[in-house]
Design an enzyme around this catalytic site. Structure first.
Site, short mmCIF file in Angstrom:
data_model
loop_
_atom_site.label_atom_id
_atom_site.label_comp_id
_atom_site.label_asym_id
_atom_site.label_seq_id
_atom_site.Cartn_x
_atom_site.Cartn_y
_atom_site.Cartn_z
N GLY A 52 0.83 -1.20 0.00
CA GLY A 52 0.00 0.00 0.00
C GLY A 52 0.86 1.25 0.00
N THR B 145 3.04 4.61 1.16
CA THR B 145 4.16 4.85 2.08
C THR B 145 3.62 5.40 3.40
OG1 THR B 145 5.61 5.24 0.21
CG2 THR B 145 6.33 6.14 2.31
N VAL C 48 0.66 4.78 4.95
CA VAL C 48 0.13 3.71 5.81
C VAL C 48 1.23 2.72 6.17
CG1 VAL C 48 -1.60 1.87 6.01
CG2 VAL C 48 -2.22 4.01 4.89
N GLY C 49 2.22 2.56 5.29
CA GLY C 49 3.35 1.69 5.59
C GLY C 49 4.04 2.10 6.89
N GLU D 4 5.60 -3.26 0.84
CA GLU D 4 5.63 -3.04 -0.61
C GLU D 4 4.90 -1.72 -0.84
OE1 GLU D 4 7.09 -5.00 -2.89
OE2 GLU D 4 7.70 -6.56 -1.50
N CYS E 80 1.49 0.57 -9.04
CA CYS E 80 2.57 1.06 -8.18
C CYS E 80 3.84 1.34 -8.98
CB CYS E 80 2.86 0.05 -7.08
SG CYS E 80 3.21 -1.60 -7.70
#
Ligand code: NAD
Length: 469
Positions: A201, A203, A205-206, A223, A257
């Site tokens: 998802g 960056t 929320v990462g 990812e 992406c």
């Protein structure tokens, strides 16, 4: 095409999340998932699921994203089948102990890396390739002998619902649970303890996921996204480069992406390239890009408005039309974008192609290196030295020379980001290893005993140790 109402969300009752995770963990702890035959049965189930439901999945992807059938196949169905078959063919070999050399000091002895499953993996998927990006990590996790809790995206509700309703019938229900819902459900899941978290998802929320994982020191694979640059050198056939860039940006309406985010090209060739990309889109989608079923739609109203907003104050030289009701945004080219504007500082994730002029490859490399490390790099040139120089002097998760997107597909080519575009890799054996603990085991015999390593130490022992180590 009938787009799904993006305000719909299905949500698992939050209070059942903890018990779901507990029951999957109990199955893992019972040892069920260790057996190689069990793992193969899950891989078979995943492959059969895709085979049996290909048409349903294509229809669901069309409802969620207006995705043409060919793109549903190329982006989701095909890679899921190919990866499933590849893993099934090879995972028993990857699961074997891997012999390593034993240095003189540790001899006699036998050393090996023994892959062991990590435990219960949490897999959180995005909406843009909701089949592929959900199934590939599940395949890798099962092949490595893990149990899985998976959460699809609330923004691709038709596909997520189909997977949630149907996939469990093909798998061992004890070792697999699928939990539908949005950020609230993801947050509840992240409060539980997992042995690995595999997140695909944004960056933004990462970072939230990694922070939550840190509480339990849970390893993560992230990812993520970013702005993947594309450099078109002067030596290359402009129309060929343009076709491939237009295709890479047009697939899934740019919501990929690894879509080429922006293009760097010399001033002298810029207009030729812009004309060639526009001509390619006209060939692909006809004169009225809004009426072809070969071009997808933006996933939600919010994203459609975000993308339209990115065009504010920019010099649009191709496309730019939009329709809120059908979540349409035309394939669009912007030249000389404002480099400080959100169009050039945020991931675009839509069918807008900014074209930036640079003096030469040196300036292109400086431009790329002045920005966060991207997920993909695209370089169009037949000059091997130029290509190698660009690969050597820039950093990106992956790269593709003289095309776009294609490096995602070979199962033996690890896929992942670097820095802000991601942590960790998967596909093929790298996915298997991601979900494994490669336990280093040295076996020695109890029959041979000597006192060399033990105190009391002497100068003779020291001389021997210095030679051996
Ligand atoms: P997103 O980060 O908004 O959502 C991804 C998942 O996280 C969804 O399942 C969502 O429900 C969940 N989520 C949302 N908010 C959360 C929160 N606060 N806490 C925990 N989970 C939360 O991303 P998206 O919009 O679904 O996907 C687009 C992004 O994903 C783009 O940045 C794209 O580049 C990236 N992406 C990366 C890859 C890759 O392979 N590197 C592939 C596809 C998409």
């Amino acid at each position: 095409m009938a787009l799904v109402d993006d305000t719909q969300t299905t949500s698992e009752p939050l209070d059942s999340v903890a018990s779901t995770v507990r029951s999957v963990r109990a199955c893992f702890e019972a040892g069920t998932t260790q057996s190689l035959d069990w793992r193969e049965a899950q891989l078979d189930g995943l492959i059969r699921f895709v085979d049996d439901h290909t048409d349903d999945l294509i229809a669901a992807l069309n409802m969620d994203l207006g995705r043409p059938a060919v793109e549903a196949w190329v982006g989701d169905i095909g890679p899921s089948l190919a990866e499933g078959k590849y893993i099934k063919k090879n995972f028993r070999r990857w699961a074997r102990p891997r012999k390593t050399k034993v240095p003189l000091a540790a001899q006699p002895g036998r050393a090996e890396l023994i892959p062991e499953p990590l435990g219960v993996a949490l897999i959180i998927a995005p909406w843009n390739y909701p089949v592929n990006l959900m199934l590939l990590p599940i395949m890798a996790a099962f092949a490595a002998g893990n149990a899985v809790v998976a959460k699809p995206s609330e923004l691709s509700p038709a596909t997520s619902e189909l997977i949630a309703r149907t996939l469990p019938k093909y798998l061992d229900g004890g070792a697999f649970a699928i939990v539908e819902g949005g950020p609230d459900v993801a947050t509840a899941l992240l409060q539980e303890r997992f042995d690995h978290i595999f997140f695909t998802g944004s960056t933004h929320v990462g970072r939230i996921v990694m922070e939550a994982a840190a509480k339990n020191l849970t390893p993560v694979t992230l990812e993520l996204g970013g702005k993947s640059p594309c450099y078109v050198a002067d030596d290359v056939d402009v129309q060929v480069a343009a076709n491939r860039i237009a295709w890479g940006k047009g697939v899934n309406a740019g919501q990929t992406c690894i879509a080429p985010d922006y293009v760097l090209v010399s001033e002298g060739r810029r207009d030729e390239l812009v004309g060639a990309v526009g001509a390619a889109w006209n060939r692909f989608y006809g004169e009225d890009h809004s009426s072809t079923s070969d071009f997808g739609r933006i996933v939600s109203d919010r994203h459609q408005q975000r993308l339209v907003g990115l065009l504010d104050g920019q010099k649009v030289v191709f496309g730019g039309e939009s329709d809120r009701d059908t979540r349409y945004l035309a394939p669009t080219i912007v030249v000389d974008p404002d480099l400080e504007s959100p169009l050039m500082t945020e991931e675009i994730f839509g069918p807008i192609l900014p074209v930036v002029s640079v003096a030469d490859v040196e300036e292109a490399i400086r431009f790329i290196n002045a920005r966060p490390k991207p997920l993909a790099l695209y370089v169009f040139s037949d000059d091997d030295d130029l290509v190698q120089g660009m690969l050597d002097r820039t950093s990106s998760g992956g790269a593709c020379v003289n095309h776009t997107l294609y490096h995602f597909s070979p199962p033996e080519l690890s896929f992942g980001g670097v820095g802000p575009s991601g942590i960790g890799i998967y596909h093929g054996q790298s996915g298997f290893d991601t979900f494994s603990n490669l336990k280093g085991v040295l076996r020695k015999s109890s029959r041979l005993e000597h006192s060399l390593g033990y105190p009391p130490y002497s100068s003779l022992k020291e001389r021997i140790v210095r030679r051996l180590l």
